[in-house]
Design a protein around this motif. Sequence first.
Motif, mmCIF file in Angstrom:
data_model
loop_
_atom_site.group_PDB
_atom_site.id
_atom_site.type_symbol
_atom_site.label_atom_id
_atom_site.label_comp_id
_atom_site.label_asym_id
_atom_site.label_seq_id
_atom_site.Cartn_x
_atom_site.Cartn_y
_atom_site.Cartn_z
ATOM 1 N N TYR A 14 20.985 6.545 -10.232
ATOM 2 C CA TYR A 14 20.224 5.598 -11.028
ATOM 3 C C TYR A 14 18.981 5.940 -10.729
ATOM 4 C CZ TYR A 14 24.719 3.327 -10.752
ATOM 5 O OH TYR A 14 26.161 3.028 -11.125
ATOM 6 N N VAL A 15 18.424 6.128 -9.110
ATOM 7 C CA VAL A 15 16.847 6.315 -8.958
ATOM 8 C C VAL A 15 16.248 7.453 -9.638
ATOM 9 C CG1 VAL A 15 15.630 6.573 -6.997
ATOM 10 C CG2 VAL A 15 17.183 5.107 -6.729
ATOM 11 N N SER A 16 17.030 8.526 -9.646
ATOM 12 C CA SER A 16 16.489 9.672 -10.160
ATOM 13 C C SER A 16 16.286 9.674 -11.718
ATOM 14 C CB SER A 16 17.252 10.878 -10.006
ATOM 15 O OG SER A 16 18.732 10.991 -10.205
ATOM 16 N N ASP A 17 17.131 8.840 -12.570
ATOM 17 C CA ASP A 17 17.225 8.556 -13.839
ATOM 18 C C ASP A 17 15.935 7.676 -13.924
ATOM 19 O OD1 ASP A 17 17.911 8.340 -16.567
ATOM 20 O OD2 ASP A 17 18.438 6.252 -16.137
ATOM 21 N N ALA A 18 15.860 6.791 -13.077
ATOM 22 C CA ALA A 18 14.178 5.822 -13.190
ATOM 23 C C ALA A 18 13.129 6.792 -13.061
ATOM 24 C CB ALA A 18 14.588 4.876 -12.097
ATOM 25 N N ALA A 19 13.224 7.658 -11.937
ATOM 26 C CA ALA A 19 11.900 8.397 -11.680
ATOM 27 C C ALA A 19 11.697 9.223 -13.085
ATOM 28 C CB ALA A 19 11.982 8.907 -10.443
ATOM 29 N N ARG A 20 12.932 9.914 -13.652
ATOM 30 C CA ARG A 20 12.535 10.917 -14.791
ATOM 31 C C ARG A 20 12.106 9.812 -15.971
ATOM 32 N NH1 ARG A 20 16.231 12.083 -18.644
ATOM 33 N NH2 ARG A 20 17.588 10.606 -17.953
ATOM 34 N N THR A 21 12.329 8.625 -16.045
ATOM 35 C CA THR A 21 11.744 7.679 -17.313
ATOM 36 C C THR A 21 10.513 7.685 -16.968
ATOM 37 O OG1 THR A 21 14.047 6.809 -17.337
ATOM 38 C CG2 THR A 21 12.534 5.921 -18.665
ATOM 39 N N LEU A 22 10.018 7.205 -15.656
ATOM 40 C CA LEU A 22 8.668 6.994 -15.473
ATOM 41 C C LEU A 22 7.888 8.152 -15.670
ATOM 42 C CD1 LEU A 22 8.631 4.850 -12.202
ATOM 43 C CD2 LEU A 22 8.139 4.076 -14.568
ATOM 44 N N MET A 23 8.448 9.200 -15.409
ATOM 45 C CA MET A 23 7.731 10.666 -15.282
ATOM 46 C C MET A 23 7.367 10.969 -16.875
ATOM 47 S SD MET A 23 6.133 11.953 -13.052
ATOM 48 C CE MET A 23 4.982 13.261 -13.392
ATOM 49 N N ASN A 24 8.386 10.841 -17.487
ATOM 50 C CA ASN A 24 8.266 11.057 -19.089
ATOM 51 C C ASN A 24 8.373 9.867 -20.155
ATOM 52 O OD1 ASN A 24 8.692 13.905 -18.341
ATOM 53 N ND2 ASN A 24 10.815 13.322 -17.791
ATOM 54 N N GLU A 28 7.336 13.239 -9.599
ATOM 55 C CA GLU A 28 8.885 12.524 -9.901
ATOM 56 C C GLU A 28 9.332 12.115 -8.504
ATOM 57 O OE1 GLU A 28 10.916 14.529 -12.997
ATOM 58 O OE2 GLU A 28 12.818 13.533 -12.413
ATOM 59 N N THR A 29 9.080 13.061 -7.468
ATOM 60 C CA THR A 29 9.654 13.038 -6.227
ATOM 61 C C THR A 29 8.881 11.636 -5.564
ATOM 62 O OG1 THR A 29 9.164 15.411 -6.079
ATOM 63 C CG2 THR A 29 10.305 14.366 -4.201
ATOM 64 N N ALA A 30 7.633 11.349 -5.790
ATOM 65 C CA ALA A 30 6.997 10.107 -5.054
ATOM 66 C C ALA A 30 7.434 9.102 -5.901
ATOM 67 C CB ALA A 30 5.586 10.496 -5.351
ATOM 68 N N PHE A 31 7.706 9.075 -7.251
ATOM 69 C CA PHE A 31 8.176 8.142 -7.949
ATOM 70 C C PHE A 31 9.843 7.644 -7.387
ATOM 71 C CE2 PHE A 31 5.865 8.700 -11.853
ATOM 72 C CZ PHE A 31 4.639 8.025 -11.319
ATOM 73 N N GLN A 32 10.423 8.604 -7.272
ATOM 74 C CA GLN A 32 11.670 8.343 -6.509
ATOM 75 C C GLN A 32 11.640 7.664 -5.119
ATOM 76 O OE1 GLN A 32 14.643 11.365 -6.108
ATOM 77 N NE2 GLN A 32 14.301 12.333 -8.169
ATOM 78 N N GLY A 33 10.702 8.400 -4.289
ATOM 79 C CA GLY A 33 10.537 7.466 -3.091
ATOM 80 C C GLY A 33 10.054 6.101 -3.067
ATOM 81 N N ALA A 34 9.181 6.054 -4.201
ATOM 82 C CA ALA A 34 8.372 4.666 -4.200
ATOM 83 C C ALA A 34 9.711 3.704 -4.565
ATOM 84 C CB ALA A 34 7.525 4.797 -5.219
ATOM 85 N N GLY A 51 0.844 -1.227 0.021
ATOM 86 C CA GLY A 51 0.171 0.035 0.125
ATOM 87 C C GLY A 51 0.796 1.259 -0.018
ATOM 88 N N PHE A 52 2.130 1.158 0.833
ATOM 89 C CA PHE A 52 2.856 2.569 0.800
ATOM 90 C C PHE A 52 3.437 2.815 -0.366
ATOM 91 C CE2 PHE A 52 6.577 4.769 2.184
ATOM 92 C CZ PHE A 52 5.923 5.712 2.989
ATOM 93 N N ILE A 53 4.007 1.846 -1.074
ATOM 94 C CA ILE A 53 4.773 2.042 -2.251
ATOM 95 C C ILE A 53 3.621 2.364 -3.554
ATOM 96 C CG2 ILE A 53 5.985 0.759 -4.209
ATOM 97 C CD1 ILE A 53 6.973 -1.077 -2.101
ATOM 98 N N PHE A 77 14.303 4.847 5.556
ATOM 99 C CA PHE A 77 14.218 6.581 5.779
ATOM 100 C C PHE A 77 14.076 7.202 4.392
ATOM 101 C CE2 PHE A 77 16.252 10.659 5.925
ATOM 102 C CZ PHE A 77 15.656 11.210 6.918
ATOM 103 N N ILE A 78 14.933 7.010 3.529
ATOM 104 C CA ILE A 78 14.784 8.246 2.162
ATOM 105 C C ILE A 78 13.631 8.036 1.384
ATOM 106 C CG2 ILE A 78 16.105 6.419 0.914
ATOM 107 C CD1 ILE A 78 16.970 10.206 0.946
ATOM 108 N N GLY A 79 13.222 6.757 1.405
ATOM 109 C CA GLY A 79 11.893 6.287 0.901
ATOM 110 C C GLY A 79 10.642 7.092 1.425
#
Lengths: 140, 112, 494
Positions: free
Chosen positions: C471-481, C319-325, C308-310, C388-390
């Motif tokens: 890596y994570v920010s690249d992943a989130a960027r791809t998900l967002m765009n 994008e921030t939420a994707f990074q967290g997830a 549920g959290f993810i 924590f970071i997520g």
Amino acid sequence: MKINDVILQTVTKIVVFIILTFGIELFLAGHNSPGGGFIGGLVLSSAFVLLYLVHDIETVRKGIPFDFKKIAAIGAFLAVGTGIGAVLFGEEFLTQAFDYFDLPVFGETELSTVMLFEAGVALTVVGVVVTIISTISEDV
Amino acid sequence: METLISILVGILVTVAVYLLLSRNLIRVILGTAVLSHAAHLLLITMGGLKKGSAPLLGEGAESYTDALPQALILTAIVISFAVTALLLVLAYRTYKKTATDDLQALRGFEDE
Amino acid sequence: MNNIIVMPMIIPLVTGIILVFLRHYVKTQRVLSIVSSILTLVASLVVLNQIQQDGILRLDFGGWLPPYGILFVADSFSMLLVTTTSIVTGILLIYAFSSIEKQFEHTFFYPFVFFLVAGVNGSFLTGDLFNLFVCFEVMLLSSYVLITMGGRKLQLIESMKYVTINVLSSWFFLIGIAYLYGAVGTLNMAHLSVRVAEVGQGPILTVISLMFLIVFSLKAGLLLYFWLPGSYSVPQTVVAALFGALLTKVGIYAMFRVFTLIFYHDTIITHNVIGVMAILTMIGGSIGAIAYNDIRKIIAYNVVIAVGFILAGLAMSSETAFQGAIYYLIHDMVVKALLFLLGGTMIYLTGKAKIEEMSGLIRNYPILGWLFFITMLSLAGIPPLSGFIGKVYIGQGAIETGSFILLTTAFLSGIFVLYSLLRIFLNCFWGETIINEDEDIPLKKGMLVPCVLFGIMTIAIGIGVEGLAPYVSDAARTLMNPEIYIDAVLQGNR
């Protein structure tokens, strides 16, 4: 109660070979016309299942002393192997190759690596089906 | 044609749901088998029926039926075949172990 | 030509097949399985780093160009998960060496683990919806076999339910694929995205997308998690850990992929539904986690809460939420594996599964106790650890998008996670010891080492998060765009 199944046993002796031949025919027909590894494999395994039905498991096992789990594994290996073969030749994974050869009896024949893949599929199907049937029937 | 097959799919699903909701283990398995056949029929109907000749070399026809749904179905059939076979083995073992094939009787077993 | 992409699926597959032949050579099986896990890890790390330089990689099987052929696509998101999968399986295998019974090692335990991993990695990597279905099935078929290993009465009954519910969800998957193919005439994910964008996501496509939502919710345990606690608490410890760490994550991954790449136009319906489901999942999971006394059930409900959290991160869709997830997904794979191992080890040591029947374990097994403590803190999201970071990023995403209900539930669920684990900790590890000197079962090294390795990983991820960040920010960027993904796959020939 032991039923008298002389007729069934006699018929089976002939029918099994017809089924096996038909299975191989279906297998070879594949690629450009209906047929192929899966269907051929199913027909082949139906022959084995018929044998299991008519005779008991021990007798069949004496006649066909293969471990069918291993046959399934060999089949899977063959199928994946053709994919990896392409990688070894520097092609993309699962790339298939074919060419025409002049064989002595058959004349000009198309041979392709798909055939190996299909053979793998057929072996896997035979192995899996027979394994499942014998697992269920073993301890009755 | 498509309408007819869609109705057939509907009937199959009805049968399957009836079987799935029954209390007998074997009937549930038969239900899953019928259910997957309904899905296969639907898949092939979605690709369009009788749009052209069979997608085989040497037919020499003007138009061919979409071959993709057939490839999908073959794969799906293989998978549902494997799952059904596995379910049968599993049901058999459950029956052996619990001596019942009634799902109602299988409820509320505590770990031994 | 990037044949290396297919390696994370092919190496486990071939290993599995080879291990079938080595059925009676247990030592060889063990060595080979470790070697294969390491090879998979190396391959996935290479791909992960190559993506950072060359962008998204793809491999067209048999040279058939998309959208006609099937293909594997590797972007940062999928490769991060593949890498984590290889590490987690490798460590779990070490635990299996000392915990699994000899009899299972002879009856194809390792081959099926590898088939499962092949299915999981295949699902992460595939770029084709039908291929995703096939990989799901490979994974599920192996899981059906693994879950029944042992053949206890309860186990068979639970696996019967597990198999039936999964057959049903596979049926939904097929139906969804059929409708989607009928509606837009393609199954390549990038091509689907283009076609759906062209025709606009009307009511029909939204309904189809909701069918996919049902499928993946069943697999991931989002709201439709009723089957999960039962089936995850019956199998062998290693198998349960494998399921808890990997299987639900594949459903989550598929949901992320489908709802960020294909059906991202009508967020008012789809993403809100996901959001509501995520909230209900967290509430239901929290109730379950504090209601049960059985350790395995509590842990299984913790899996539900994390799902549920993810997916709350997906519902926020920023994008921030994707990074967290993504951070939380990686963290959860590691920590849930550890949690299942710890729970299983405790049951192995005491022979009991109810928390009130255990007490004072920390006196006999101090390392185990402190590991449990670290796990608990990590799941609660205490700073130096990986959870924590997520949580921070998901919280930030929630504030950015103004989803305050999601935010409140997500953080309240954290308290329930802490409470449920604290109950285990207080009941089982503190107090008077129930084990007297002569009944003391020594804790096998082979069981402790994997737990310690996971413990080190959760600390390492927490401290070394800086290294993961690109890596994570690249992943989130791809998900967002989604265009990035589409361009990489179709390269102009739309």
